[in-house]
Design a protein around this motif. Structure first.
Motif, mmCIF file in Angstrom:
data_model
loop_
_atom_site.group_PDB
_atom_site.id
_atom_site.type_symbol
_atom_site.label_atom_id
_atom_site.label_comp_id
_atom_site.label_asym_id
_atom_site.label_seq_id
_atom_site.Cartn_x
_atom_site.Cartn_y
_atom_site.Cartn_z
ATOM 1 N N THR A 1 0.813 -1.221 0.000
ATOM 2 C CA THR A 1 0.000 0.000 0.000
ATOM 3 C C THR A 1 0.843 1.266 0.000
ATOM 4 O O THR A 1 0.309 2.368 0.079
ATOM 5 N N GLY A 2 2.181 1.105 -0.031
ATOM 6 C CA GLY A 2 3.064 2.268 -0.108
ATOM 7 C C GLY A 2 3.559 2.780 1.224
ATOM 8 O O GLY A 2 4.232 3.804 1.284
ATOM 9 N N LYS A 3 3.215 2.096 2.309
ATOM 10 C CA LYS A 3 3.711 2.512 3.626
ATOM 11 C C LYS A 3 5.115 1.961 3.834
ATOM 12 O O LYS A 3 5.534 1.030 3.151
ATOM 13 N N LEU A 4 5.836 2.531 4.786
ATOM 14 C CA LEU A 4 7.193 2.077 5.075
ATOM 15 C C LEU A 4 7.193 1.121 6.256
ATOM 16 O O LEU A 4 6.581 1.393 7.279
ATOM 17 N N LYS A 5 7.894 0.010 6.084
ATOM 18 C CA LYS A 5 7.972 -1.027 7.108
ATOM 19 C C LYS A 5 9.393 -1.037 7.660
ATOM 20 O O LYS A 5 10.353 -0.885 6.919
ATOM 21 N N ARG A 6 9.523 -1.209 8.987
ATOM 22 C CA ARG A 6 10.842 -1.255 9.609
ATOM 23 C C ARG A 6 10.864 -2.297 10.710
ATOM 24 O O ARG A 6 9.820 -2.690 11.218
ATOM 25 N N ASN A 7 12.071 -2.748 11.063
ATOM 26 C CA ASN A 7 12.221 -3.660 12.180
ATOM 27 C C ASN A 7 12.433 -2.856 13.458
ATOM 28 O O ASN A 7 12.902 -1.716 13.411
ATOM 29 N N LYS A 8 12.114 -3.462 14.588
ATOM 30 C CA LYS A 8 12.262 -2.783 15.871
ATOM 31 C C LYS A 8 13.697 -2.852 16.361
ATOM 32 O O LYS A 8 14.450 -3.766 16.011
ATOM 33 N N ALA A 9 14.076 -1.895 17.197
ATOM 34 C CA ALA A 9 15.416 -1.827 17.779
ATOM 35 C C ALA A 9 15.479 -2.662 19.059
ATOM 36 O O ALA A 9 14.469 -3.223 19.493
ATOM 37 N N TYR A 10 16.669 -2.735 19.657
ATOM 38 C CA TYR A 10 16.915 -3.394 20.958
ATOM 39 C C TYR A 10 16.771 -4.909 20.914
ATOM 40 O O TYR A 10 16.386 -5.523 21.892
ATOM 41 N N LYS A 11 17.107 -5.534 19.787
ATOM 42 C CA LYS A 11 16.984 -6.984 19.676
ATOM 43 C C LYS A 11 18.337 -7.645 19.412
ATOM 44 O O LYS A 11 18.417 -8.844 19.217
ATOM 45 N N SER A 12 19.443 -6.880 19.426
ATOM 46 C CA SER A 12 20.716 -7.453 18.992
ATOM 47 C C SER A 12 21.579 -8.026 20.110
ATOM 48 O O SER A 12 22.226 -9.036 19.927
ATOM 49 N N HIS A 13 21.627 -7.397 21.282
ATOM 50 C CA HIS A 13 22.476 -7.918 22.365
ATOM 51 C C HIS A 13 21.878 -7.547 23.725
ATOM 52 O O HIS A 13 20.879 -6.834 23.798
ATOM 53 N N ILE A 14 22.490 -8.035 24.785
ATOM 54 C CA ILE A 14 21.997 -7.923 26.173
ATOM 55 C C ILE A 14 20.562 -8.458 26.232
ATOM 56 O O ILE A 14 19.633 -7.781 26.668
ATOM 57 N N LYS B 1 16.093 -9.302 29.175
ATOM 58 C CA LYS B 1 14.805 -9.017 28.541
ATOM 59 C C LYS B 1 13.919 -10.252 28.616
ATOM 60 O O LYS B 1 14.381 -11.373 28.407
ATOM 61 N N SER B 2 12.641 -10.029 28.872
ATOM 62 C CA SER B 2 11.710 -11.149 28.985
ATOM 63 C C SER B 2 11.449 -11.775 27.620
ATOM 64 O O SER B 2 11.639 -11.134 26.583
ATOM 65 N N ARG C 1 10.004 -11.517 21.864
ATOM 66 C CA ARG C 1 9.087 -12.008 20.830
ATOM 67 C C ARG C 1 8.415 -10.838 20.117
ATOM 68 O O ARG C 1 8.266 -10.841 18.901
ATOM 69 N N ASN C 2 8.012 -9.818 20.873
ATOM 70 C CA ASN C 2 7.365 -8.647 20.274
ATOM 71 C C ASN C 2 8.339 -7.797 19.460
ATOM 72 O O ASN C 2 7.919 -7.093 18.539
ATOM 73 N N LEU C 3 9.624 -7.868 19.779
ATOM 74 C CA LEU C 3 10.634 -7.124 19.014
ATOM 75 C C LEU C 3 10.907 -7.758 17.653
ATOM 76 O O LEU C 3 11.459 -7.112 16.773
#
Length: 65
Positions: A19-32, A36-37, A42-44
């Motif tokens: 539909t022309g919207k921009l999609k991105r991945n969430k931050a804070y999923k790479s280390h430490i 995190k629960s 899972r939500n990230l």
């Protein structure tokens, strides 16, 4: 008129939806990840639509996306 250069860092992080919207991945999923629960991690995982307030700037750095 010369072509506008695409910001390559942004091009690697954003995709356009059907539909022309921009999609991105969430931050804070790479280390430490130990503190995190499981639910939070899972939500990230899920991609999200870029907020409407940022879309104008993103169109400027991604002219051909």
């Amino acid at each position: 008129m010369p072509k506008i250069k695409t910001n390559r860092a942004a091009a690697k992080r954003f995709k356009k939806t059907g539909t022309g919207k921009l999609k991105r991945n969430k931050a804070y999923k790479s280390h430490i990840l130990t503190k995190k629960s499981t639910k939070r991690k899972r939500n990230l995982r899920k991609p999200i639509i870029t907020d409407a307030t940022n879309v104008k700037n993103m169109k400027k750095v991604l002219p051909y996306l």
